[in-house]
Design a protein around this motif. Structure first.
Motif, short mmCIF file in Angstrom:
data_model
loop_
_atom_site.label_atom_id
_atom_site.label_comp_id
_atom_site.label_asym_id
_atom_site.label_seq_id
_atom_site.Cartn_x
_atom_site.Cartn_y
_atom_site.Cartn_z
N ASP A 67 -35.10 -27.50 -23.81
CA ASP A 67 -36.29 -28.33 -23.65
C ASP A 67 -37.56 -27.52 -23.89
O ASP A 67 -38.66 -28.07 -23.86
CB ASP A 67 -36.33 -28.97 -22.27
N GLY A 85 -34.46 -41.06 -24.48
CA GLY A 85 -35.34 -39.96 -24.11
C GLY A 85 -36.39 -39.72 -25.17
O GLY A 85 -36.78 -40.63 -25.92
N LEU A 86 -36.84 -38.48 -25.25
CA LEU A 86 -37.92 -38.12 -26.18
C LEU A 86 -37.56 -36.83 -26.92
O LEU A 86 -36.87 -35.97 -26.38
CB LEU A 86 -39.24 -37.92 -25.44
N HIS A 87 -38.04 -36.73 -28.13
CA HIS A 87 -37.94 -35.49 -28.89
C HIS A 87 -39.35 -35.14 -29.35
O HIS A 87 -40.11 -36.02 -29.78
CB HIS A 87 -37.01 -35.64 -30.09
N TYR A 88 -39.70 -33.86 -29.26
CA TYR A 88 -41.06 -33.42 -29.56
C TYR A 88 -41.07 -32.58 -30.84
O TYR A 88 -40.31 -31.63 -30.96
CB TYR A 88 -41.61 -32.60 -28.39
N GLN A 93 -44.67 -36.86 -30.01
CA GLN A 93 -43.42 -37.16 -29.33
C GLN A 93 -42.83 -38.43 -29.93
O GLN A 93 -43.54 -39.36 -30.29
CB GLN A 93 -43.62 -37.31 -27.82
N SER A 111 -38.83 -29.54 -29.66
CA SER A 111 -38.03 -29.35 -28.45
C SER A 111 -37.33 -30.64 -28.09
O SER A 111 -37.76 -31.73 -28.46
CB SER A 111 -38.91 -28.90 -27.27
N PHE A 112 -36.21 -30.49 -27.37
CA PHE A 112 -35.52 -31.63 -26.79
C PHE A 112 -36.12 -31.91 -25.41
O PHE A 112 -36.77 -31.05 -24.81
CB PHE A 112 -34.03 -31.31 -26.63
N ASP A 113 -35.91 -33.12 -24.91
CA ASP A 113 -36.33 -33.38 -23.53
C ASP A 113 -35.29 -32.76 -22.59
O ASP A 113 -34.34 -32.12 -23.02
CB ASP A 113 -36.55 -34.87 -23.27
N SER A 114 -35.47 -32.95 -21.31
CA SER A 114 -34.62 -32.27 -20.33
C SER A 114 -33.37 -33.07 -19.97
O SER A 114 -32.56 -32.61 -19.16
CB SER A 114 -35.42 -31.97 -19.06
N ALA A 115 -33.19 -34.26 -20.56
CA ALA A 115 -32.03 -35.09 -20.19
C ALA A 115 -30.72 -34.43 -20.63
O ALA A 115 -29.79 -34.28 -19.84
CB ALA A 115 -32.17 -36.46 -20.83
N HIS A 116 -30.62 -34.06 -21.89
CA HIS A 116 -29.46 -33.34 -22.43
C HIS A 116 -28.15 -34.11 -22.25
O HIS A 116 -27.08 -33.52 -22.13
CB HIS A 116 -29.33 -31.96 -21.78
#
Length: 310
Positions: A67, A85-88, A93, A111-116
């Motif tokens: 993330d 979720g979201l990707h940045y 975003q 970056s990826f979000d923190s959900a994973h």
């Protein structure tokens, strides 16, 4: 389901940059600030392509924290088939949903979000094997095209197991090319303004974008790039306008501003140092250039980011 992994990922994050900067008292480029070093292109036993499955991809990188913002020197195709979720990507975003597909170019910060917990594919392709160029980082694949696209990823994964077979590298390159053709076909609305790859203008547009990526820190005019491409500025403008809503100069300026924003946000370089790094002999001209496009001075832009994060 098969999983293809190689030794890859050493991240250098912003938190460790101050130690690095104080030790060396310099910064060779943005990758010393906020980077990812990856063996996908340097591994002597590899073919310049890696394929990973999500969420195993996140599990494999546990402790590296995907993330966090990072960049790399290869192309990355990230295809989500389940989850949200979201990707940045850079300073934008994007929402994640089934069919979300991201095309990350070398040097882009993402970056990826923190959900994973998403499911899908991460395909890394060394630049020398990737002769296509897309001007958008995000498309949505129609539901009806998700399964056909997954079959192409499976074909790439199967070929990765044939590393000793005749024509292995050529086969991978062809499969990646076929994948990109399929992405273009199933996302015609997103690429409505894009020309057929058979057109001269499209080939010229791809060459122009690659040249800008390689030279934005030293060449700032349409005339410079027209000379590199052995065409007139007028011809280059016609080619670009046939494939993009932006003029060549707007695309050049956008790339310079993007890098300036990255350095202002993620580095401790002064505005003067950033100006020199981006090819401006006169820092005051860089300030005027930045303010004309961003509507803020570089110093004000950096301060606004610091205030937003505090």
């Amino acid at each position: 389901m098969l999983h293809i992994y190689h030794l890859s990922s050493i991240y250098l994050y912003y938190e460790s940059f101050n130690k690095l900067y104080n030790h060396h008292n310099r910064m060779d480029d943005l990758r010393e600030i906020f980077c990812r070093y990856d063996m996908v292109c340097d591994n002597p036993n590899g073919a310049g392509v890696e394929l990973h499955h999500m969420p195993d991809f996140f599990e494999m990188l546990r402790g590296i924290e995907t993330d966090r913002m990072h960049l790399h020197d290869f192309y990355e195709i990230i295809f989500f088939v389940e989850g949200g979720g979201l990707h940045y990507v850079d300073f934008n975003q994007y929402p994640i949903s089934p069919g979300s597909l991201f095309l990350i170019s070398p040097g882009q910060i993402h970056s990826f979000d923190s959900a994973h917990d998403q499911k899908g594919i991460v395909l890394k392709v060394c630049a020398e094997l990737f002769d296509d160029f897309l001007s958008v980082p995000y498309v949505t694949v129609p539901v009806s095209d998700i399964e056909p696209l997954m079959r192409l990823f499976e074909a790439i994964e199967e070929e990765l197991l044939n590393k000793d077979a005749l024509g292995h590298r050529e086969a991978l390159r062809s499969l990646v090319k076929l994948l990109m053709v399929k992405i273009r076909r199933c996302c015609t609305e997103t690429y409505a303004g894009a020309s057929s790859s058979l057109k001269i203008s499209h080939s010229a547009f791809i060459s122009f974008r690659k040249l800008v990526e390689e030279n934005y820190a030293r060449l700032h005019t349409v005339k410079d790039y027209a000379r590199l491409m052995s065409v007139t500025p007028k011809t280059l403008t016609l080619y670009v306008r046939e494939c993009s809503s932006d003029t060549p100069l707007e695309l050049i300026n956008h790339r310079i501003i993007l890098e300036a924003k990255r350095l202002l946000r993620y580095s401790v370089l002064s505005v003067k140092e950033i100006a020199f790094r981006l090819g401006f002999d006169d820092p005051s001209y860089f300030v005027k250039f930045f303010k004309r496009i961003v509507k803020q001075s570089p110093a004000d832009y950096r301060e606004s980011l610091q205030q937003a994060s505090s």
